[in-house]
Motif scaffolding. Structure first.
Motif, PDB file in Angstrom:
ATOM      1  N   VAL A  10       0.853  -1.132  -0.027  1.00 41.04           N
ATOM      2  CA  VAL A  10      -0.089   0.065  -0.031  1.00 41.04           C
ATOM      3  C   VAL A  10       0.835   1.391  -0.003  1.00 41.04           C
ATOM      4  CG1 VAL A  10      -1.500   1.321   1.403  1.00 41.04           C
ATOM      5  CG2 VAL A  10      -2.274  -0.971   1.058  1.00 41.04           C
ATOM      6  N   ILE A  11       1.813   1.039   0.864  1.00 39.88           N
ATOM      7  CA  ILE A  11       2.686   2.563   0.964  1.00 39.88           C
ATOM      8  C   ILE A  11       3.446   2.650  -0.582  1.00 39.88           C
ATOM      9  CG2 ILE A  11       4.861   3.081   1.494  1.00 39.88           C
ATOM     10  CD1 ILE A  11       2.836   3.728   3.832  1.00 39.88           C
ATOM     11  N   ILE A  12       3.978   1.652  -1.312  1.00 41.37           N
ATOM     12  CA  ILE A  12       4.283   1.794  -2.513  1.00 41.37           C
ATOM     13  C   ILE A  12       3.480   2.423  -3.485  1.00 41.37           C
ATOM     14  CG2 ILE A  12       5.537   0.710  -4.512  1.00 41.37           C
ATOM     15  CD1 ILE A  12       7.517   1.015  -2.073  1.00 41.37           C
ATOM     16  N   PHE A  13       2.288   1.815  -3.463  1.00 46.20           N
ATOM     17  CA  PHE A  13       1.084   2.208  -4.314  1.00 46.20           C
ATOM     18  C   PHE A  13       0.817   3.689  -4.105  1.00 46.20           C
ATOM     19  CE2 PHE A  13      -3.387   3.488  -4.417  1.00 46.20           C
ATOM     20  CZ  PHE A  13      -3.599   3.437  -5.720  1.00 46.20           C
ATOM     21  N   CYS A  14       0.724   4.041  -2.672  1.00 45.91           N
ATOM     22  CA  CYS A  14       0.594   5.576  -2.421  1.00 45.91           C
ATOM     23  C   CYS A  14       1.364   6.556  -2.663  1.00 45.91           C
ATOM     24  CB  CYS A  14       0.543   5.427  -0.743  1.00 45.91           C
ATOM     25  SG  CYS A  14      -0.189   7.042  -0.071  1.00 45.91           S
ATOM     26  N   TYR A  15       2.678   6.065  -2.749  1.00 42.22           N
ATOM     27  CA  TYR A  15       3.946   6.928  -3.105  1.00 42.22           C
ATOM     28  C   TYR A  15       3.821   7.329  -4.621  1.00 42.22           C
ATOM     29  CZ  TYR A  15       8.653   8.855  -4.274  1.00 42.22           C
ATOM     30  OH  TYR A  15       9.591   9.339  -4.646  1.00 42.22           O
ATOM     31  N   VAL A  16       3.717   6.364  -5.570  1.00 40.27           N
ATOM     32  CA  VAL A  16       3.458   6.461  -6.914  1.00 40.27           C
ATOM     33  C   VAL A  16       2.237   7.205  -7.250  1.00 40.27           C
ATOM     34  CG1 VAL A  16       3.487   5.079  -9.165  1.00 40.27           C
ATOM     35  CG2 VAL A  16       5.065   4.538  -7.460  1.00 40.27           C
ATOM     36  N   TRP A  17       1.333   6.608  -6.656  1.00 38.76           N
ATOM     37  CA  TRP A  17      -0.128   7.318  -7.014  1.00 38.76           C
ATOM     38  C   TRP A  17      -0.196   8.758  -6.846  1.00 38.76           C
ATOM     39  CZ3 TRP A  17      -3.932   5.349  -9.750  1.00 38.76           C
ATOM     40  CH2 TRP A  17      -5.128   5.793  -9.873  1.00 38.76           C
ATOM     41  N   ALA A  18       0.363   9.125  -5.413  1.00 37.01           N
ATOM     42  CA  ALA A  18       0.451  10.496  -4.987  1.00 37.01           C
ATOM     43  C   ALA A  18       1.374  11.272  -5.882  1.00 37.01           C
ATOM     44  CB  ALA A  18       0.737  10.623  -3.642  1.00 37.01           C
ATOM     45  N   LEU A  19       2.540  10.705  -6.358  1.00 37.22           N
ATOM     46  CA  LEU A  19       3.770  11.367  -7.042  1.00 37.22           C
ATOM     47  C   LEU A  19       3.308  11.678  -8.402  1.00 37.22           C
ATOM     48  CD1 LEU A  19       6.625  12.532  -6.591  1.00 37.22           C
ATOM     49  CD2 LEU A  19       7.419  10.118  -7.428  1.00 37.22           C
ATOM     50  N   TYR A  20       2.483  10.577  -9.072  1.00 38.08           N
ATOM     51  CA  TYR A  20       2.535  10.869 -10.538  1.00 38.08           C
ATOM     52  C   TYR A  20       0.845  10.745 -11.074  1.00 38.08           C
ATOM     53  CZ  TYR A  20       2.644  10.151 -15.560  1.00 38.08           C
ATOM     54  OH  TYR A  20       2.409  10.360 -16.932  1.00 38.08           O
ATOM     55  N   TYR A  21       0.191  10.028 -10.743  1.00 32.45           N
ATOM     56  CA  TYR A  21      -1.167   9.613 -11.065  1.00 32.45           C
ATOM     57  C   TYR A  21      -2.000  10.543 -10.722  1.00 32.45           C
ATOM     58  CZ  TYR A  21       0.298   5.548 -13.554  1.00 32.45           C
ATOM     59  OH  TYR A  21       1.201   4.477 -14.163  1.00 32.45           O
ATOM     60  N   ASN A  22      -2.308  10.792  -9.192  1.00 32.35           N
ATOM     61  CA  ASN A  22      -3.078  11.663  -8.510  1.00 32.35           C
ATOM     62  C   ASN A  22      -2.914  13.011  -9.037  1.00 32.35           C
ATOM     63  OD1 ASN A  22      -5.304  10.946  -6.572  1.00 32.35           O
ATOM     64  ND2 ASN A  22      -4.623  12.941  -6.200  1.00 32.35           N
ATOM     65  N   GLU A  23      -1.549  13.518  -8.968  1.00 30.06           N
ATOM     66  CA  GLU A  23      -1.252  15.001  -9.303  1.00 30.06           C
ATOM     67  C   GLU A  23      -1.489  15.315 -10.667  1.00 30.06           C
ATOM     68  OE1 GLU A  23       2.589  17.801  -8.789  1.00 30.06           O
ATOM     69  OE2 GLU A  23       2.757  15.833  -8.038  1.00 30.06           O
ATOM     70  N   GLN A  24      -1.255  14.441 -11.433  1.00 27.46           N
ATOM     71  CA  GLN A  24      -1.290  14.526 -13.108  1.00 27.46           C
ATOM     72  C   GLN A  24      -2.738  14.274 -13.528  1.00 27.46           C
ATOM     73  OE1 GLN A  24       1.508  15.260 -15.187  1.00 27.46           O
ATOM     74  NE2 GLN A  24       2.607  15.339 -13.168  1.00 27.46           N
ATOM     75  N   MET A  25      -3.338  13.399 -12.983  1.00 31.35           N
ATOM     76  CA  MET A  25      -4.911  13.203 -13.704  1.00 31.35           C
ATOM     77  C   MET A  25      -6.142  14.142 -12.895  1.00 31.35           C
ATOM     78  SD  MET A  25      -3.910  11.166 -15.981  1.00 31.35           S
ATOM     79  CE  MET A  25      -5.288  10.612 -16.625  1.00 31.35           C
ATOM     80  N   PHE A  26      -5.834  14.334 -11.755  1.00 36.36           N
ATOM     81  CA  PHE A  26      -7.137  14.873 -10.851  1.00 36.36           C
ATOM     82  C   PHE A  26      -6.696  16.237 -10.348  1.00 36.36           C
ATOM     83  CE2 PHE A  26      -7.345  10.283 -10.397  1.00 36.36           C
ATOM     84  CZ  PHE A  26      -8.220  10.074 -11.195  1.00 36.36           C
ATOM     85  N   TYR A  27      -6.398  17.064 -11.223  1.00 37.52           N
ATOM     86  CA  TYR A  27      -6.274  18.550 -10.460  1.00 37.52           C
ATOM     87  C   TYR A  27      -7.375  18.924  -9.827  1.00 37.52           C
ATOM     88  CZ  TYR A  27      -2.689  18.640 -14.488  1.00 37.52           C
ATOM     89  OH  TYR A  27      -1.762  18.025 -15.088  1.00 37.52           O
ATOM     90  N   GLY A  28      -6.927  19.664  -8.606  1.00 35.22           N
ATOM     91  CA  GLY A  28      -8.072  20.036  -7.664  1.00 35.22           C
ATOM     92  C   GLY A  28      -8.823  19.524  -7.053  1.00 35.22           C
TER      93      GLY A  28
END
Length: 436
Positions: A10-28
């Motif tokens: 979960v920690i690895i997923f959280c790190y990559v999701w927060a660093l790339y996918y969530n920031e890139q795909m879900f602005y605001g």
């Protein structure tokens, strides 16, 4: 360790999701989206992990655990990636996700190695005795029954880290002698003992606080789906031994078989071409089988053996059978040879999940030895089922029957979906297809 492995993933997923996918795909939507995504991932990963037994660290081999973790992580990552696409309506870069999955699996492997090493050094196997029914001792006859000796042999090979077999005692010994043996062990396994002795030993084990494993009788399995009823002042167990299919099963069969035909179509076409090119023989192999209510039908398979492989009579496939063609070895190992049975399912002869339909001569033979075998005919034969997931190609007929009856008595839409997902894992386990 069962908490540490999910925490790592979960920690690895959280790190990559927060660093790339969530920031890139879900602005605001960064904070809320990240929290919701991580919670969803945790729930999905845990659900698939439980389904594939990815957390049975002390009972499974590392290779099987890694396969289970691979499937749990892969399913979870795929669902979250799909959610990402559906919410943004564009494909995200797969590279960060693939790197994260690789890091998850490497870390999980290291943790499993460390845990297995610690477990082997610090947790001794339970001292175990086996009590078996001497008068009903199973003999290897026509591959129908499994001997107690074979069961002990498998137990020592497969689960030596769990059970330290001290000895095996026939039920002809005096109860007082068996009671003394039980007092000196941690676990008792009962194999085919009489009902009277079983009750006595269970009482002793309850008093002494021992763990107990029992090979179930066929009537034990049939009792699992009975309902409690009361007539006047008498408690009763009530059940129907008629047909056992739930109402939406046919809809599930048609829907999934159509989807699977579309998915497997390229592999089926390629297999058909390879079979034809190898020896110019027929692509399909047809065989008479028996399904619900004793109905006979022609089951379809891709031909994996030479033409006229049964001209000298039926002979089960061995592990290194010379009759199996080069193409046949590949399609048998990958289960592609079974895919034409999707057409049998669409026709209504079979279901996706259910007992494997047997040859006509086998049904007659098994029913003579085990009259309860007829109970399998209360449902349609299946492409996959308990016996295919938890058994092997050469599991005895009696043990397969017990597994099939367990399914028949407990079947439901949710159970069928679980077994379909478990079949994905079984397809990667080579021992499930080994021959006689």
């Amino acid at each position: 360790m069962k908490a540490l492995i999910p925490f790592w993933n979960v920690i690895i997923f959280c790190y990559v999701w927060a660093l790339y996918y969530n920031e890139q795909m879900f602005y605001g939507f960064w904070n809320q989206g990240l929290i919701i995504s991580v919670i969803l991932y945790m729930l999905i990963y845990y659900a698939f992990g439980k389904l594939y037994h990815a957390f049975g660290i002390h009972t499974s081999r590392i290779s099987e655990l890694m396969l289970s973790q691979f499937l749990a992580i892969g399913m979870s990552d795929f669902i979250l990636y799909l959610m990402c696409y559906l919410m943004h309506m564009q494909f995200a870069n797969l590279i960060p996700g693939l790197i994260a999955a690789a890091v998850q699996l490497i870390g999980t492997y290291i943790l499993l190695i460390a845990n297995k090493s610690y477990y082997a050094k610090n947790v001794p196997a339970q001292k175990t005795i086996i009590i078996y029914g001497a008068k009903k001792k199973q003999q290897k006859e026509d591959n129908i029954e499994t001997s107690v000796e074979e069961f002990i042999h498998k137990l020592k090979i497969k689960h030596a880290n769990l059970f330290s077999i001290q000895n095996a005692y026939p039920d002809t010994q005096k109860s007082s002698e068996l009671t003394d043996k039980i007092a000196d062990c941690d676990t008792v396994i009962l194999c085919h003992v009489s009902q009277k002795l079983r009750s006595e030993i269970l009482a002793v084990c309850a008093r002494e606080g021992k763990s107990v494993y029992i090979t179930p009788k066929l009537e034990d399995i049939l009792l699992t789906n009975y309902e409690y009823r009361y007539m006047i002042d008498t408690p009763l167990l009530a059940s129907s031994l008629g047909r056992r299919e739930y109402k939406s099963k046919r809809f599930l069969d048609v829907s999934i078989s159509l989807v699977m035909l579309i998915i497997f179509a390229p592999f089926m076409i390629l297999s058909a071409i390879c079979i034809k090119l190898e020896d110019r023989g027929p692509v399909f192999y047809r065989q008479k089988r028996v399904t619900m209510d004793g109905k006979e039908f022609d089951i379809l398979k891709f031909r994996s053996m030479v033409v006229d492989a049964e001209k000298q009579g039926y002979k089960p496939a061995a592990t290194r059978d010379s009759r199996i063609t080069k193409t046949g070895r590949v399609i048998r190992a990958t289960r592609i040879d079974e895919t034409p049975q999707l057409l049998n399912i669409l026709k209504g002869d079979m279901s996706i999940v259910g007992p494997r339909p047997e040859r006509i001569e086998h049904v007659k033979k098994y029913t003579e030895k085990l009259p309860e075998f007829a109970y399998r005919l209360r449902v349609r034969g299946g492409l996959t089922g308990y016996a295919q997931i938890y058994g092997k190609y050469n599991t005895s007929a009696e043990d397969k029957l017990k597994m099939d009856l367990m399914y028949i008595e407990k079947q439901s839409l949710l159970l069928d979906l679980q077994l379909i997902l478990l079949t994905v894992k079984v397809m990667f386990l080579p021992e499930s297809t080994e021959g006689f």
